[in-house]
Design a protein around this motif. Sequence first.
Motif, PDB file in Angstrom:
ATOM      1  N   PRO A 109      -9.280  -1.934   4.830  1.00 35.64           N
ATOM      2  CA  PRO A 109      -9.265  -2.855   3.688  1.00 35.64           C
ATOM      3  C   PRO A 109     -10.655  -3.294   3.231  1.00 35.64           C
ATOM      4  O   PRO A 109     -10.930  -3.341   2.031  1.00 35.64           O
ATOM      5  N   GLU A 110     -11.532  -3.600   4.185  1.00 39.60           N
ATOM      6  CA  GLU A 110     -12.864  -4.091   3.817  1.00 39.60           C
ATOM      7  C   GLU A 110     -13.651  -3.034   3.066  1.00 39.60           C
ATOM      8  O   GLU A 110     -14.362  -3.335   2.093  1.00 39.60           O
ATOM      9  N   GLU A 111     -13.530  -1.778   3.508  1.00 38.29           N
ATOM     10  CA  GLU A 111     -14.236  -0.680   2.823  1.00 38.29           C
ATOM     11  C   GLU A 111     -13.693  -0.487   1.414  1.00 38.29           C
ATOM     12  O   GLU A 111     -14.455  -0.247   0.469  1.00 38.29           O
ATOM     13  N   LEU A 112     -12.366  -0.596   1.269  1.00 43.59           N
ATOM     14  CA  LEU A 112     -11.755  -0.470  -0.058  1.00 43.59           C
ATOM     15  C   LEU A 112     -12.245  -1.574  -0.987  1.00 43.59           C
ATOM     16  O   LEU A 112     -12.578  -1.333  -2.148  1.00 43.59           O
ATOM     17  N   LYS A 113     -12.259  -2.795  -0.453  1.00 46.38           N
ATOM     18  CA  LYS A 113     -12.679  -3.935  -1.269  1.00 46.38           C
ATOM     19  C   LYS A 113     -14.115  -3.755  -1.755  1.00 46.38           C
ATOM     20  O   LYS A 113     -14.426  -4.011  -2.933  1.00 46.38           O
ATOM     21  N   ASN A 114     -14.993  -3.284  -0.873  1.00 38.77           N
ATOM     22  CA  ASN A 114     -16.392  -3.067  -1.256  1.00 38.77           C
ATOM     23  C   ASN A 114     -16.502  -2.020  -2.362  1.00 38.77           C
ATOM     24  O   ASN A 114     -17.307  -2.160  -3.288  1.00 38.77           O
ATOM     25  N   ARG A 115     -15.695  -0.965  -2.264  1.00 40.61           N
ATOM     26  CA  ARG A 115     -15.716   0.083  -3.295  1.00 40.61           C
ATOM     27  C   ARG A 115     -15.316  -0.487  -4.655  1.00 40.61           C
ATOM     28  O   ARG A 115     -15.942  -0.214  -5.678  1.00 40.61           O
ATOM     29  N   ILE A 116     -14.203  -1.256  -4.662  1.00 35.10           N
ATOM     30  CA  ILE A 116     -13.688  -1.780  -5.933  1.00 35.10           C
ATOM     31  C   ILE A 116     -14.654  -2.795  -6.536  1.00 35.10           C
ATOM     32  O   ILE A 116     -14.884  -2.814  -7.754  1.00 35.10           O
ATOM     33  N   MET A 117     -15.246  -3.650  -5.685  1.00 35.54           N
ATOM     34  CA  MET A 117     -16.138  -4.701  -6.188  1.00 35.54           C
ATOM     35  C   MET A 117     -17.414  -4.133  -6.806  1.00 35.54           C
ATOM     36  O   MET A 117     -18.117  -4.838  -7.541  1.00 35.54           O
ATOM     37  N   LYS A 118     -17.712  -2.855  -6.520  1.00 33.01           N
ATOM     38  CA  LYS A 118     -18.893  -2.231  -7.127  1.00 33.01           C
ATOM     39  C   LYS A 118     -18.678  -1.948  -8.614  1.00 33.01           C
ATOM     40  O   LYS A 118     -19.634  -1.722  -9.352  1.00 33.01           O
ATOM     41  N   VAL A 119     -17.402  -1.915  -9.048  1.00 40.27           N
ATOM     42  CA  VAL A 119     -17.111  -1.727 -10.476  1.00 40.27           C
ATOM     43  C   VAL A 119     -17.445  -3.027 -11.194  1.00 40.27           C
ATOM     44  O   VAL A 119     -16.987  -4.100 -10.809  1.00 40.27           O
ATOM     45  N   SER A 120     -18.214  -2.935 -12.250  1.00 36.27           N
ATOM     46  CA  SER A 120     -18.649  -4.140 -12.955  1.00 36.27           C
ATOM     47  C   SER A 120     -17.464  -4.845 -13.606  1.00 36.27           C
ATOM     48  O   SER A 120     -16.466  -4.222 -13.978  1.00 36.27           O
ATOM     49  N   GLU A 121     -17.609  -6.176 -13.753  1.00 33.27           N
ATOM     50  CA  GLU A 121     -16.622  -7.053 -14.384  1.00 33.27           C
ATOM     51  C   GLU A 121     -15.332  -7.214 -13.571  1.00 33.27           C
ATOM     52  O   GLU A 121     -14.328  -7.684 -14.078  1.00 33.27           O
ATOM     53  N   VAL A 122     -15.368  -6.805 -12.293  1.00 36.66           N
ATOM     54  CA  VAL A 122     -14.253  -7.124 -11.384  1.00 36.66           C
ATOM     55  C   VAL A 122     -14.535  -8.489 -10.773  1.00 36.66           C
ATOM     56  O   VAL A 122     -15.601  -8.711 -10.194  1.00 36.66           O
ATOM     57  N   ASP A 123     -13.578  -9.401 -10.902  1.00 31.98           N
ATOM     58  CA  ASP A 123     -13.782 -10.773 -10.432  1.00 31.98           C
ATOM     59  C   ASP A 123     -13.371 -10.913  -8.968  1.00 31.98           C
ATOM     60  O   ASP A 123     -14.187 -11.250  -8.112  1.00 31.98           O
ATOM     61  N   THR A 124     -12.077 -10.655  -8.663  1.00 33.61           N
ATOM     62  CA  THR A 124     -11.596 -10.789  -7.285  1.00 33.61           C
ATOM     63  C   THR A 124     -10.741  -9.585  -6.902  1.00 33.61           C
ATOM     64  O   THR A 124     -10.113  -8.945  -7.743  1.00 33.61           O
ATOM     65  N   VAL A 125     -10.721  -9.312  -5.604  1.00 33.74           N
ATOM     66  CA  VAL A 125      -9.881  -8.244  -5.051  1.00 33.74           C
ATOM     67  C   VAL A 125      -9.192  -8.776  -3.804  1.00 33.74           C
ATOM     68  O   VAL A 125      -9.852  -9.241  -2.877  1.00 33.74           O
ATOM     69  N   GLU A 126      -7.848  -8.737  -3.794  1.00 35.79           N
ATOM     70  CA  GLU A 126      -7.082  -9.169  -2.626  1.00 35.79           C
ATOM     71  C   GLU A 126      -6.251  -7.993  -2.129  1.00 35.79           C
ATOM     72  O   GLU A 126      -5.473  -7.410  -2.884  1.00 35.79           O
ATOM     73  N   ILE A 127      -6.434  -7.627  -0.873  1.00 36.63           N
ATOM     74  CA  ILE A 127      -5.748  -6.458  -0.314  1.00 36.63           C
ATOM     75  C   ILE A 127      -4.805  -6.903   0.794  1.00 36.63           C
ATOM     76  O   ILE A 127      -5.224  -7.540   1.760  1.00 36.63           O
ATOM     77  N   ASN A 128      -3.536  -6.570   0.633  1.00 35.21           N
ATOM     78  CA  ASN A 128      -2.524  -6.864   1.654  1.00 35.21           C
ATOM     79  C   ASN A 128      -1.947  -5.562   2.187  1.00 35.21           C
ATOM     80  O   ASN A 128      -1.651  -4.643   1.421  1.00 35.21           O
ATOM     81  N   THR A 129      -1.806  -5.472   3.496  1.00 26.88           N
ATOM     82  CA  THR A 129      -1.175  -4.300   4.113  1.00 26.88           C
ATOM     83  C   THR A 129       0.336  -4.464   4.066  1.00 26.88           C
ATOM     84  O   THR A 129       0.867  -5.486   4.501  1.00 26.88           O
ATOM     85  N   ILE A 130       1.037  -3.456   3.530  1.00 26.65           N
ATOM     86  CA  ILE A 130       2.497  -3.509   3.435  1.00 26.65           C
ATOM     87  C   ILE A 130       3.104  -3.006   4.728  1.00 26.65           C
ATOM     88  O   ILE A 130       2.759  -1.933   5.216  1.00 26.65           O
ATOM     89  N   SER A 131       4.012  -3.788   5.295  1.00 25.25           N
ATOM     90  CA  SER A 131       4.720  -3.372   6.509  1.00 25.25           C
ATOM     91  C   SER A 131       6.042  -2.733   6.126  1.00 25.25           C
ATOM     92  O   SER A 131       6.799  -3.261   5.329  1.00 25.25           O
ATOM     93  N   LEU A 132       6.313  -1.559   6.701  1.00 20.56           N
ATOM     94  CA  LEU A 132       7.563  -0.850   6.410  1.00 20.56           C
ATOM     95  C   LEU A 132       8.559  -0.939   7.564  1.00 20.56           C
ATOM     96  O   LEU A 132       9.585  -0.267   7.563  1.00 20.56           O
ATOM     97  N   GLU A 133       8.249  -1.753   8.543  1.00 21.34           N
ATOM     98  CA  GLU A 133       9.083  -1.782   9.755  1.00 21.34           C
ATOM     99  C   GLU A 133      10.527  -2.160   9.453  1.00 21.34           C
ATOM    100  O   GLU A 133      11.463  -1.664  10.071  1.00 21.34           O
ATOM    101  N   ASN A 134      10.715  -3.072   8.492  1.00 18.73           N
ATOM    102  CA  ASN A 134      12.072  -3.566   8.239  1.00 18.73           C
ATOM    103  C   ASN A 134      12.716  -2.941   7.014  1.00 18.73           C
ATOM    104  O   ASN A 134      13.794  -3.349   6.600  1.00 18.73           O
ATOM    105  N   ILE A 135      12.036  -1.965   6.414  1.00 22.91           N
ATOM    106  CA  ILE A 135      12.623  -1.329   5.231  1.00 22.91           C
ATOM    107  C   ILE A 135      13.681  -0.343   5.669  1.00 22.91           C
ATOM    108  O   ILE A 135      13.418   0.555   6.454  1.00 22.91           O
TER     109      ILE A 135
END
Length: 685
Positions: free
Chosen positions: A232-258
């Motif tokens: 997640p941290e590496e992804l967030k750093n990649r996205i934040m390098k794009v200009s005019e991006v304000d915030t990035v929130e990354i949540n891991t989806i759990s499939l255990e109960n699907i």
Amino acid sequence: MDISQYLEVFIDESKEHLQMCNEQLLELEKNPDNLEIVNVIFRSAHTLKGMSATMGYEDLANLTHQMENVLDGIRNNKIKVTSQILDVVFKSVDYLEEMIFSIAEGGSGKKDVSDVVALLKKIEKGESLEEDTATQSEVAGNVKTSTTKEASNYDEFELTVLQQSKEQGFHIYEIAISLREDCVLKAARVFMIFEVLEQVGEVIKTTPSVDMLEEENFDHQFKVSFISMELPEELKNRIMKVSEVDTVEINTISLENIAIPAENNEVAVTLEAVKEEETTLTPATIQKETNEQQKTTQAKGNVNNKTIRVSIERLDILMNLFEELVIDRGRLEQISRELTHTDLTETVERMSRISGDLQSIILNMRMVPVDTVFNRFPRMVRQLARDLNKKIDLQIIGAETELDRTVIDEIGDPLVHLIRNALDHGIETPEVRKAAGKSEEGTLILKAYHSGNHVFIEIQDNGAGINRDKVIGKAKKQGIISDSEANSLTDKQVYDLIFSSGFSTADKISDVSGRGVGLDVVKSTIETLGGSITIDSVEGEGSTFFIQLPLTLSIISVLLIELGQEKYGIPLSSIIETAIIKKSDILSAHNQRVINFRNKVIPLVFLEELFEVTPQDETSEYMSVVIVKKGDKIAGFVVDSFIGQQEVVLKSLGNYLSTVFAISGATILGDGQVALIIDCNSLIK
């Protein structure tokens, strides 16, 4: 009495009874006055109630008992069949299926069914359901959200894609991205973000849709469902390098109960006259309850066959042992040719014939009718037709056609997606059809049949067809093709564009389709199975999707070829012909070496260069070429020499080598050498 030993049989028989209920309820909707249909449903419900009570699943037994009361009222003419009543009964069957799947996955089978029981009791008392419309909507909502919060926004096909990604070690993220309030070119920023993401993974879904994002029809926030190996941290750093991006929130989806519906893990193996008296694994109570159902099945023409249930794992073990036998058979055949000993040769030939017959029997044991996949579609089509306010006549042809269990397990989800697309995009609403001079009811035909060593599945609708100009316009807008390319495309090439990643022609986004996710995955899944998919369409008259699949995946016929000192196999299903050409005939076009073969310009793939193999003889003026196909695309594989055709056992390379380019597996030859099997689909672009 210890009843755990009967659990497996209980689950299988319960699934069969529920499938019977679904099929007969659909028939009852068409023929509400046919009491014989009601009797069949009643018998299945009664049997299921008895088995559930015997096994100690009280919630199952109670719900089935209440459903049985309603069915008893219908067959005694105390209750009149209406669509509202059938909706409640269908919902009861949905709940029963959820509980059975819970038990199959090791759960308790418990579920709060008070809402649907209350409705069934009202029906039994003859009370009106008019005021309970909202209640029924809540019932439907409960079913949709009974897995996890994360799963509520994904359809069945997307969930399966996510599940498979999870099994392959990918992380599944839901990324919430906010652009700055003063961002002017929002669509351009979204495109840049997608470009960054697609370097390290794959976008499964966006909220809002891809179309709405491109048209800047959103505020400053959007969500992306994404699979990747990145943290997640590496992804967030990649996205934040794009200009005019304000915030990035990354949540891991759990499939255990699907709860993704599991395929039946057992198959019925038909044996001719196993013994004079048929034995049973079920308790006496269950056997007594199932006698009536067995009589019904026999009345349909199955009286000459007796069956026993064999775990699919046992059949897999049997197939693996036989695969080893095939390898040893090839070794013995080679030794007998080298020694030229008459008795040995005769013995080996006889063993080859017997093992060939054994091979046919084992493969036939693994064959399953496509009906095991098709039988889920009538209910699905009924619900989708109601959701879309359309009238649909579903016709299923050739459901008895058989496919290998391995192929059956993989083909279900692509078919679901194609049918959903046909209903949403293809078939028009009754008003539009009537205005066009058509009948208000659209027709969807699902057809399966054998041809040679392949099975063909067709999904045909008599809807609006594919609008060539609309497809080209969307493809150009999404950068898939250029203006110059658009003018030279044939209709077939235009239709193939809808399999491009992220492509969608939907004017509006719905819960059914139009998200730009899916058809590229459908094509990829089918090609992974060694199959192909093509489209034929006439605007205003309808579309047909043709799927070609191999009968089996485990033992395949290949052409063995040599590259230097190494041997490779090319699947015969991909080969058109072989040829010997002169080196002087090789031409160059667009930085690609090609040949003019039978008045067609065919690109060449030099396998020695691709696999970095030292060639045998560089002085020869002739070259051996294998002409292969992928759909309507053709290429020539340049090899050193041909060895010959051979049946081989396809073995996986394992998890560590699963990403090796252009190699689908390996086999062990008669002389003990390992030959890699070339994946033609990955080499033809």
